[in-house]
Structure formats: C-alpha cells, structure tokens
Design a protein around this motif. Structure first.
Motif, PDB file in Angstrom:
ATOM      1  N   HIS A  95     -96.757 -15.037  34.627  1.00 34.28           N
ATOM      2  CA  HIS A  95     -97.502 -16.102  35.294  1.00 34.28           C
ATOM      3  C   HIS A  95     -97.901 -17.137  34.249  1.00 34.28           C
ATOM      4  CE1 HIS A  95     -98.038 -14.573  39.347  1.00 34.28           C
ATOM      5  NE2 HIS A  95     -98.501 -13.413  38.902  1.00 34.28           N
ATOM      6  N   ASN A  96     -98.200 -18.322  34.755  1.00 34.89           N
ATOM      7  CA  ASN A  96     -98.747 -19.399  33.923  1.00 34.89           C
ATOM      8  C   ASN A  96    -100.109 -19.762  34.514  1.00 34.89           C
ATOM      9  OD1 ASN A  96     -98.924 -22.672  34.511  1.00 34.89           O
ATOM     10  ND2 ASN A  96     -98.583 -22.218  32.353  1.00 34.89           N
ATOM     11  N   CYS A 132    -100.324 -22.232  38.869  1.00 36.08           N
ATOM     12  CA  CYS A 132     -99.309 -21.529  38.082  1.00 36.08           C
ATOM     13  C   CYS A 132     -98.009 -22.302  38.242  1.00 36.08           C
ATOM     14  CB  CYS A 132     -99.152 -20.093  38.589  1.00 36.08           C
ATOM     15  SG  CYS A 132     -97.704 -19.252  37.917  1.00 36.08           S
ATOM     16  N   HIS A 135     -95.163 -20.350  40.056  1.00 41.36           N
ATOM     17  CA  HIS A 135     -95.310 -20.038  41.484  1.00 41.36           C
ATOM     18  C   HIS A 135     -96.173 -21.131  42.118  1.00 41.36           C
ATOM     19  CE1 HIS A 135     -94.871 -16.091  39.339  1.00 41.36           C
ATOM     20  NE2 HIS A 135     -93.854 -16.043  40.180  1.00 41.36           N
ATOM     21  N   MET A 138     -99.368 -20.629  44.289  1.00 36.21           N
ATOM     22  CA  MET A 138    -100.611 -20.038  43.771  1.00 36.21           C
ATOM     23  C   MET A 138    -101.660 -21.119  43.527  1.00 36.21           C
ATOM     24  SD  MET A 138     -99.210 -17.177  41.085  1.00 36.21           S
ATOM     25  CE  MET A 138    -100.864 -16.625  40.649  1.00 36.21           C
TER      26      MET A 138
HETATM   27 CU   LIG Z   1     -97.535 -17.277  38.835  1.00 33.51          CU
END
Ligand SMILES: [Cu+2]
Length: 202
Positions: A95-96, A132, A135, A138
């Motif tokens: 994830h970011n 994120c 994604h 999110m």
């Molecule tokens: Cu993510």
C-alpha cells in the motif's frame, strides 16, 4: 518546636495535601448526530473547540491507522494537534499513503509491504484525506483538533466524550461531506451534558 508552631505546621501540610490531591472535576458530553443526506450517521467527529488560554501537549504514544482489506481503519481518525500517526499495512500486498491536503503537509510516505509501518506528525489544525496511489478506491480521513476532547459517532450516530473538565465549551462537528455545526455545552461533574446535532449539506 513550640506547640503553636506544630499546629500551624500541621495545618500547612494538610492544606498542601488538599492542594496536591484535590481531583479535577470532570464530566461527560454525549448525544446524537443526525446526518441529513448522508448514507449513515456514523463517522461524525464531535469535538470541543479551542479553549482560550489552554494549550495541550500531544500524546507521547502515536495513534494508528491500519490498511486492511483495502480500507483505512478507522475510516475517520480525530487526533490532537501534534500527534504522530503510524500507518500500518495489514494486507499481503503493498500500500501507499499520501495526502494532497496542507493539513498533512501534502505528504507522500511512499509504499510498503505487510507488517511494516510509516508515520507522519500532524502539526496543523484541519482535516486531511489520506489516499493510496495503488488503490484509488481507498480513502481515510485524519481530523486534527485543538483539544483532546473529541469522539466519533458510532453506527447509530451516538457519541460520548469522557473526562471533560467542568466548564462551558463550544462543541463543533466535522463530517467528510456535510457542513459543520456547533453548539454550546456546559459540563459539571454532577450532570453530564447532552448535545444533539443535525448535519445538513453545505
Ligand atoms: Cu492501497
């Protein structure tokens, strides 16, 4: 020591004891938020606004937001200004975390894998959306507040702010889509304050 001096000394010590051990009277603010035009009454932040002449030290322990099942958990996290937030990854993929908002210093923490964490200290009042870039669906929120007296409404829209020192305060609300609202609250240790809100679109 003369008897009179002993008596005076004993009284002084008693007074010091009272001063040191006297409790700070505190009570509870609770109530309900009705969100007109939102999916639910959950995730409303209710908080005591700036108290004149009062500064609060941020907690030494960091707060935490988890990334799990491609969601930020909790969805909304209120914190006192100056609090550090740990962003964890509990998913078996990367994830970011980044934010386009000034409240989060437009931070981009990079990306990291399961079991690792990165942190950011929030030193500006306001709210920040946390995203994120791996994604796009999110989305989470950090709400940075001037006092440590805050709560988030549950699924029903109910909230409870505990251990608020006796006094008269301005209560405010924050919601990611609906407009702000505010009300006065008087806290005494013998009677908890009940304050309800109705939130509407801005
Ligand atoms: Cu993510």
């Amino acid at each position: 020591m003369k008897r009179k001096d002993k008596v005076v000394g004993a009284i002084l010590i008693s007074c010091m004891g009272l001063f040191i051990y006297s409790p700070v009277w505190a009570g509870t603010i609770s109530g309900h938020a009705d969100c007109k035009g939102a999916k639910s009454n959950q995730w409303v932040v209710v908080y005591v606004d700036t108290i004149a002449g009062k500064e609060f030290s941020p907690p030494l322990e960091p707060a935490a937001v988890d990334q799990k099942g491609k969601e930020f958990i909790p969805h909304v996290l209120p914190i006192l200004k100056g609090t550090t937030v740990d962003f964890l990854n509990d998913d078996p993929f990367a994830h970011n975390v980044f934010s386009p908002d000034d409240t989060a210093d437009q931070v981009n923490l990079g990306s990291w894998k399961q079991g690792e964490r990165k942190s950011h200290t929030f030193s500006k009042l306001g709210n920040a959306v946390m995203l994120c870039n791996l994604h796009p669906e999110m989305e989470g929120w950090i709400v940075v507040l001037p006092t440590p007296y805050f709560a988030v409404t549950d699924e029903k829209g109910d909230y409870t702010i505990k251990d608020v020192p006796d006094g008269k305060y301005t209560l405010k609300t924050w919601h990611q889509k609906l407009g702000p609202s505010q009300s006065e609250a008087t806290v005494t240790s013998t009677a908890s304050a009940k304050v309800d809100f109705t939130l509407t679109k801005q």
